[in-house]
Design an enzyme around this catalytic site. Sequence first.
Site, short mmCIF file in Angstrom:
data_model
loop_
_atom_site.label_atom_id
_atom_site.label_comp_id
_atom_site.label_asym_id
_atom_site.label_seq_id
_atom_site.Cartn_x
_atom_site.Cartn_y
_atom_site.Cartn_z
N GLU A 153 -32.08 17.76 99.17
CA GLU A 153 -30.76 17.86 99.00
C GLU A 153 -30.18 17.34 97.98
O GLU A 153 -30.41 16.15 97.60
CB GLU A 153 -29.98 17.14 100.29
N TYR A 183 -35.00 19.79 89.18
CA TYR A 183 -35.78 20.37 90.42
C TYR A 183 -36.05 22.02 89.98
O TYR A 183 -37.21 22.45 90.36
CB TYR A 183 -34.72 20.37 91.75
C1 LIG Z 1 -31.78 13.23 87.64
C2 LIG Z 1 -32.80 12.20 87.01
C3 LIG Z 1 -33.80 11.51 88.05
C4 LIG Z 1 -33.43 12.70 85.90
O1 LIG Z 1 -34.58 11.63 85.33
P1 LIG Z 1 -35.15 11.87 83.74
O2 LIG Z 1 -36.23 11.03 83.78
O3 LIG Z 1 -34.11 11.76 82.66
O4 LIG Z 1 -35.56 13.26 83.64
P2 LIG Z 1 -36.55 13.86 82.70
O5 LIG Z 1 -36.48 13.32 81.41
O6 LIG Z 1 -37.77 13.91 83.43
O7 LIG Z 1 -36.28 15.28 82.59
C5 LIG Z 1 -36.76 16.49 83.33
C6 LIG Z 1 -36.04 17.62 83.31
O8 LIG Z 1 -34.64 17.33 83.93
C7 LIG Z 1 -33.68 18.10 83.31
N1 LIG Z 1 -32.66 17.25 82.97
C8 LIG Z 1 -32.84 15.78 82.89
N2 LIG Z 1 -31.43 15.24 82.59
C9 LIG Z 1 -30.78 16.17 82.12
C10 LIG Z 1 -29.34 16.19 81.81
N3 LIG Z 1 -28.91 15.19 81.51
N4 LIG Z 1 -28.74 17.45 81.57
C11 LIG Z 1 -29.53 18.68 81.91
N5 LIG Z 1 -30.72 18.70 82.51
C12 LIG Z 1 -31.46 17.39 82.52
C13 LIG Z 1 -34.25 18.80 82.08
O9 LIG Z 1 -34.46 20.22 82.74
C14 LIG Z 1 -35.58 18.08 81.88
O10 LIG Z 1 -36.49 19.01 81.40
P3 LIG Z 1 -36.94 19.52 80.08
O11 LIG Z 1 -37.22 18.03 79.38
O12 LIG Z 1 -38.08 20.31 79.98
O13 LIG Z 1 -35.49 19.94 79.48
C15 LIG Z 1 -31.89 10.92 86.39
O14 LIG Z 1 -30.86 11.62 85.69
C16 LIG Z 1 -31.32 9.97 87.39
O15 LIG Z 1 -32.05 9.04 87.74
N6 LIG Z 1 -29.98 10.37 87.83
C17 LIG Z 1 -29.40 9.68 88.84
C18 LIG Z 1 -30.10 9.57 90.24
C19 LIG Z 1 -30.06 11.07 90.83
O16 LIG Z 1 -29.10 11.60 90.72
N7 LIG Z 1 -30.91 11.33 91.39
C20 LIG Z 1 -31.39 12.74 91.86
C21 LIG Z 1 -30.59 12.69 93.54
S1 LIG Z 1 -30.78 14.33 94.45
#
Ligand SMILES: CC(C)(COP(=O)(O)OP(=O)(O)OC[C@H]1O[C@@H](n2cnc3c(N)ncnc32)[C@H](O)[C@@H]1OP(=O)(O)O)[C@@H](O)C(=O)NCCC(=O)NCCS
Length: 139
Positions: free
Chosen positions: A98, A110
């Site tokens: 979710e 995702y």
């Molecule tokens: C969501 C989260 C886990 C992503 O972590 P991250 O290490 O920055 O993600 P990654 O660098 O591995 O990115 C993987 C993919 O996610 C997407 N993504 C990551 N950050 C993004 C952003 N700010 N905007 C759009 N897409 C994004 C991209 O598609 C990316 O793939 P790509 O590099 O091929 O374009 C991070 O922003 C976070 O910790 N957020 C707060 C906690 C949270 O919301 N968790 C999810 C709860 S359901």
Amino acid sequence: MNESCLDAVLAIEQASFSTPWRREHFEHEIAAPFSFPFVAQCDGVVVGYVCLMSLFEEAQILDIAVAPEQRGRGFARVLLEFAITVAREKGAEVLALEVRASNISAITLYERCGFVRTGLRQKYYDGRDDALLMEKYLK
Ligand SMILES: CC(C)(COP(=O)(O)OP(=O)(O)OC[C@H]1O[C@@H](n2cnc3c(N)ncnc32)[C@H](O)[C@@H]1OP(=O)(O)O)[C@@H](O)C(=O)NCCC(=O)NCCS
């Protein structure tokens, strides 16, 4: 993830969510038989984590976060792909989660990893924000 990681995990959790999990949540995940929590480390420092629950044919991502200063470097993708591999190894057929419908970075992550939208729970978070339901079929 183990006890020694929890200070770092909690710092990331508190920086990432408006209603963060408490230490007891993570302690439960470490101890529970169907829970599989993992951290990602870079140069010995915890940069993120994922909590997977896998019970027979169903698995769920319960929590995933990356430290704000480490985002955009692919750590979440590595964590999620690892959780998908573990869920498959445990025999799960579907992996569900979710996510807040406004959380574009997580939803994009995702979708990049093969999850599809399967439903919406209206006003699920704090009686305000909708929850998007997503699943990935593992077979
Ligand atoms: C969501 C989260 C886990 C992503 O972590 P991250 O290490 O920055 O993600 P990654 O660098 O591995 O990115 C993987 C993919 O996610 C997407 N993504 C990551 N950050 C993004 C952003 N700010 N905007 C759009 N897409 C994004 C991209 O598609 C990316 O793939 P790509 O590099 O091929 O374009 C991070 O922003 C976070 O910790 N957020 C707060 C906690 C949270 O919301 N968790 C999810 C709860 S359901």
